[in-house]
Scaffold this motif. Structure first.
Motif, PDB file in Angstrom:
ATOM      1  N   TYR A  26      97.299  28.273   0.785  1.00  0.00           N
ATOM      2  CA  TYR A  26      96.253  27.799  -0.050  1.00  0.00           C
ATOM      3  C   TYR A  26      94.943  28.676   0.404  1.00  0.00           C
ATOM      4  O   TYR A  26      94.117  28.892  -0.631  1.00  0.00           O
ATOM      5  N   SER A  27      94.643  29.234   1.541  1.00  0.00           N
ATOM      6  CA  SER A  27      93.666  29.940   1.695  1.00  0.00           C
ATOM      7  C   SER A  27      93.582  31.143   0.821  1.00  0.00           C
ATOM      8  O   SER A  27      92.408  31.709   0.405  1.00  0.00           O
ATOM      9  N   ASP A  28      94.460  31.822   0.469  1.00  0.00           N
ATOM     10  CA  ASP A  28      94.917  32.840  -0.430  1.00  0.00           C
ATOM     11  C   ASP A  28      94.327  32.755  -1.846  1.00  0.00           C
ATOM     12  O   ASP A  28      93.955  33.640  -2.261  1.00  0.00           O
ATOM     13  N   ARG A  29      94.404  31.569  -2.108  1.00  0.00           N
ATOM     14  CA  ARG A  29      94.438  31.157  -3.489  1.00  0.00           C
ATOM     15  C   ARG A  29      92.887  30.608  -3.651  1.00  0.00           C
ATOM     16  O   ARG A  29      92.050  30.849  -4.579  1.00  0.00           O
ATOM     17  N   PHE A  30      92.631  29.577  -2.937  1.00  0.00           N
ATOM     18  CA  PHE A  30      91.333  29.023  -3.006  1.00  0.00           C
ATOM     19  C   PHE A  30      90.225  29.238  -2.053  1.00  0.00           C
ATOM     20  O   PHE A  30      89.277  28.748  -1.985  1.00  0.00           O
ATOM     21  N   GLY A  31      90.469  30.148  -0.897  1.00  0.00           N
ATOM     22  CA  GLY A  31      89.586  30.334   0.057  1.00  0.00           C
ATOM     23  C   GLY A  31      89.854  28.934   1.102  1.00  0.00           C
ATOM     24  O   GLY A  31      90.497  28.147   0.912  1.00  0.00           O
ATOM     25  N   GLY A  32      89.188  29.078   2.296  1.00  0.00           N
ATOM     26  CA  GLY A  32      89.167  27.969   3.091  1.00  0.00           C
ATOM     27  C   GLY A  32      88.162  27.861   4.170  1.00  0.00           C
ATOM     28  O   GLY A  32      87.688  28.991   4.554  1.00  0.00           O
ATOM     29  N   LEU A  33      87.789  26.546   4.642  1.00  0.00           N
ATOM     30  CA  LEU A  33      86.980  26.573   5.631  1.00  0.00           C
ATOM     31  C   LEU A  33      87.520  25.404   6.463  1.00  0.00           C
ATOM     32  O   LEU A  33      88.169  24.436   6.021  1.00  0.00           O
ATOM     33  N   ALA A  34      86.980  25.630   7.739  1.00  0.00           N
ATOM     34  CA  ALA A  34      87.501  24.244   8.780  1.00  0.00           C
ATOM     35  C   ALA A  34      86.596  23.862   9.692  1.00  0.00           C
ATOM     36  O   ALA A  34      85.687  24.992  10.135  1.00  0.00           O
ATOM     37  N   LEU A  35      86.204  22.823  10.067  1.00  0.00           N
ATOM     38  CA  LEU A  35      85.110  22.405  11.331  1.00  0.00           C
ATOM     39  C   LEU A  35      86.004  21.630  12.319  1.00  0.00           C
ATOM     40  O   LEU A  35      86.664  20.775  11.825  1.00  0.00           O
ATOM     41  N   ASN A  36      86.155  22.493  13.288  1.00  0.00           N
ATOM     42  CA  ASN A  36      87.000  21.997  14.417  1.00  0.00           C
ATOM     43  C   ASN A  36      85.799  21.763  15.752  1.00  0.00           C
ATOM     44  O   ASN A  36      84.940  22.583  15.805  1.00  0.00           O
ATOM     45  N   VAL A  37      86.194  20.729  16.748  1.00  0.00           N
ATOM     46  CA  VAL A  37      85.185  20.907  17.727  1.00  0.00           C
ATOM     47  C   VAL A  37      86.627  20.576  19.063  1.00  0.00           C
ATOM     48  O   VAL A  37      87.640  20.372  18.681  1.00  0.00           O
ATOM     49  N   THR A  38      86.044  21.223  19.967  1.00  0.00           N
ATOM     50  CA  THR A  38      87.070  20.817  21.227  1.00  0.00           C
ATOM     51  C   THR A  38      86.434  19.910  22.049  1.00  0.00           C
ATOM     52  O   THR A  38      85.225  19.748  22.017  1.00  0.00           O
ATOM     53  N   ILE A  39      87.141  18.972  22.897  1.00  0.00           N
ATOM     54  CA  ILE A  39      86.727  17.860  23.569  1.00  0.00           C
ATOM     55  C   ILE A  39      86.855  18.312  25.235  1.00  0.00           C
ATOM     56  O   ILE A  39      87.616  18.990  25.258  1.00  0.00           O
ATOM     57  N   ASP A  40      86.609  17.365  25.911  1.00  0.00           N
ATOM     58  CA  ASP A  40      86.610  17.600  27.372  1.00  0.00           C
ATOM     59  C   ASP A  40      87.893  16.818  27.873  1.00  0.00           C
ATOM     60  O   ASP A  40      88.064  15.959  28.764  1.00  0.00           O
ATOM     61  N   LYS A  41      88.936  17.018  27.182  1.00  0.00           N
ATOM     62  CA  LYS A  41      90.397  16.853  27.497  1.00  0.00           C
ATOM     63  C   LYS A  41      91.356  17.812  27.151  1.00  0.00           C
ATOM     64  O   LYS A  41      91.171  18.626  26.420  1.00  0.00           O
ATOM     65  N   PHE A  42      92.542  17.852  27.943  1.00  0.00           N
ATOM     66  CA  PHE A  42      93.410  18.775  27.895  1.00  0.00           C
ATOM     67  C   PHE A  42      94.660  18.613  27.585  1.00  0.00           C
ATOM     68  O   PHE A  42      95.097  17.475  27.896  1.00  0.00           O
ATOM     69  N   ALA A  43      95.446  19.444  26.937  1.00  0.00           N
ATOM     70  CA  ALA A  43      96.863  19.085  26.761  1.00  0.00           C
ATOM     71  C   ALA A  43      97.619  19.899  27.952  1.00  0.00           C
ATOM     72  O   ALA A  43      97.268  21.060  28.094  1.00  0.00           O
ATOM     73  N   TYR A  44      98.556  19.541  28.571  1.00  0.00           N
ATOM     74  CA  TYR A  44      99.288  20.288  29.513  1.00  0.00           C
ATOM     75  C   TYR A  44     100.789  20.538  29.312  1.00  0.00           C
ATOM     76  O   TYR A  44     101.332  19.582  28.527  1.00  0.00           O
TER      77      TYR A  44
END
Length: 64
Positions: A26-44
């Motif tokens: 997808y990004s190769d053809r159209f470009g791309g942007l993403a908005l992500n945040v991390t929170i004070d929780k974890f995966a173990y």
């Protein structure tokens, strides 16, 4: 068999917008942007060897 336990912890990431648009092809053809945040929780995750050399995946919160 050597006895060991490998443990890992990673912060949880929330995808707010654009998830997947930053991944090829997808990004190769159209470009791309993403908005992500991390929170004070974890995966173990933990890895311990088994005597029978089989792989078993267990979700600790549901024991499934």
């Amino acid at each position: 068999m050597t006895s060991f336990i490998a443990r890992s912890r990673a912060p949880l990431r929330l995808g707010l917008a654009g998830g997947g648009t930053d991944v090829s092809p997808y990004s190769d053809r159209f470009g791309g942007l993403a908005l992500n945040v991390t929170i004070d929780k974890f995966a173990y995750a933990s890895i311990t060897p088994r005597e029978d050399a089989r792989i078993e995946l267990v979700a600790a919160d549901t024991n499934v």
